[in-house]
Enzyme design. Structure first.
Site, PDB file in Angstrom:
ATOM      1  N   ASP A   1       0.862  -1.174   0.000  1.00 48.81           N
ATOM      2  CA  ASP A   1       0.000   0.000   0.000  1.00 48.81           C
ATOM      3  C   ASP A   1       0.910   1.238   0.000  1.00 48.81           C
ATOM      4  OD1 ASP A   1      -2.351   1.658   0.503  1.00 48.81           O
ATOM      5  OD2 ASP A   1      -1.579   1.827   2.544  1.00 48.81           O
TER       6      ASP A   1
ATOM      7  N   THR B   1      -2.493   0.000  -4.281  1.00 47.46           N
ATOM      8  CA  THR B   1      -2.936   1.286  -3.751  1.00 47.46           C
ATOM      9  C   THR B   1      -4.358   1.647  -4.163  1.00 47.46           C
ATOM     10  OG1 THR B   1      -2.360   3.665  -3.700  1.00 47.46           O
ATOM     11  CG2 THR B   1      -1.898   2.486  -5.748  1.00 47.46           C
ATOM     12  N   GLY B   2      -4.962   2.515  -3.376  1.00 45.45           N
ATOM     13  CA  GLY B   2      -6.245   3.095  -3.757  1.00 45.45           C
ATOM     14  C   GLY B   2      -6.082   4.249  -4.720  1.00 45.45           C
TER      15      GLY B   2
ATOM     16  N   LYS C   1      -8.067  -5.213  -3.528  1.00 43.43           N
ATOM     17  CA  LYS C   1      -6.637  -5.470  -3.688  1.00 43.43           C
ATOM     18  C   LYS C   1      -6.362  -6.982  -3.665  1.00 43.43           C
ATOM     19  CE  LYS C   1      -5.129  -1.073  -1.654  1.00 43.43           C
ATOM     20  NZ  LYS C   1      -4.245  -0.430  -0.667  1.00 43.43           N
TER      21      LYS C   1
ATOM     22  N   ASP D   1      -2.501  -0.362   5.878  1.00 45.38           N
ATOM     23  CA  ASP D   1      -2.923   0.297   7.123  1.00 45.38           C
ATOM     24  C   ASP D   1      -4.429   0.512   7.232  1.00 45.38           C
ATOM     25  OD1 ASP D   1      -3.106   3.793   6.654  1.00 45.38           O
ATOM     26  OD2 ASP D   1      -2.786   2.368   5.039  1.00 45.38           O
TER      27      ASP D   1
ATOM     28  N   ASN E   1      -9.157  -1.060   3.094  1.00 42.90           N
ATOM     29  CA  ASN E   1      -8.985  -1.534   1.722  1.00 42.90           C
ATOM     30  C   ASN E   1      -7.801  -2.493   1.588  1.00 42.90           C
ATOM     31  OD1 ASN E   1      -6.996   0.436   1.986  1.00 42.90           O
ATOM     32  ND2 ASN E   1      -7.453   1.472   0.068  1.00 42.90           N
TER      33      ASN E   1
END
Length: 248
Positions: free
Chosen positions: A10, A44-45, A176, A199, A202
């Site tokens: 992430d 990642t978002g 993910k 963290d 997601n």
């Protein structure tokens, strides 16, 4: 050869510190992992355009998972798979957002990011765009809980967050974790050979399914509970620490 073949990181709150920087320590240990034969991938978002400069900084020519799994890249600029969010749901999510004037919202398309201050023009429609993800942000717990309850009642979207104050929506089944499974198939490895670190909510599915799931020291409590191990915080070079202790 290291036990783990793929390290899925992430970005915000994990690889990046609170100033959105990659520390020298993290960069150095990522370099060492790659030299040892480990593939290092962003998970990642963020959208591709936002993640790319960090991949370039690290000289990564490896896969990337962006918008919470909505896009999978075998390397920068080489798209492997994209899963779009139906414009019907984007319209419903947008209308819901507008009923809470204090709530910030945003939406990713394949070409742009729209938000509360900049939405698409009057001559366009929801169908004119290829949507990937929708998000809400508010520090008003009550408003966030009401929005969450409404969206959950539809039973049609993947719901997560990238901070305790937001809600992120993807097509159902897209996460993910689903992207990592696709990536493992493409690479010819198993999920047992993956380390996933993060963290926020997601990251939970990927952390649970990976061979080693790592929560950051600054992670939300639910993420720590789902993880196999907890490393240092993103401001304490937690990625460098997890590579040292668990990958190499």
């Amino acid at each position: 050869m290291p036990k783990y073949k793929l390290l899925a990181l992430d970005m915000d709150g994990t690889l990046l510190n609170e100033r959105s920087e990659i520390s020298e320590e993290n960069a150095e240990w990522i370099r060492r992992a790659r030299e040892a034969g480990v593939t290092v991938s962003f998970s990642t978002g963020r959208g591709f355009v936002s993640a790319l400069p960090y991949a370039e900084q690290l000289k990564l020519d490896s896969p990337m998972i962006t918008v919470n799994g909505g896009e999978i890249w075998t390397k920068p600029h080489v798209l492997h798979k994209r899963t779009e969010l139906s414009p019907i749901y984007v319209e419903r999510l947008h209308k819901l957002a507008k009923s809470y004037p204090e709530v910030w919202f945003w939406a990713y398309t394949t070409l742009a990011i729209y938000n509360k201050e900049r939405w698409f023009g009057a001559g366009e429609s929801y169908d004119s765009h290829h949507w990937l993800k929708f998000g809400y942000y508010t520090e008003d717990d009550r408003a966030r809980e009401l929005i969450l309850a409404e969206v959950q009642s539809w039973g049609a979207l993947e719901i997560s967050n990238s901070s305790p104050n937001n809600i992120e929506l993807n097509p159902q089944g897209v996460s993910k974790a689903s992207a990592l499974r696709d990536l493992c198939d493409w690479m010819g490895i198993g999920m047992s050979e993956v380390v996933a670190a993060g963290d926020s909510l997601n990251d939970i599915a990927a952390i649970r399914e990976a061979g080693l799931g790592v929560a950051m020291g600054n992670a939300q409590e639910a993420v720590k509970e789902a993880a196999d191990v907890v490393t240092l915080t993103n401001d304490e070079h937690g990625v460098a620490e997890l590579i040292k202790r668990y990958v190499l």
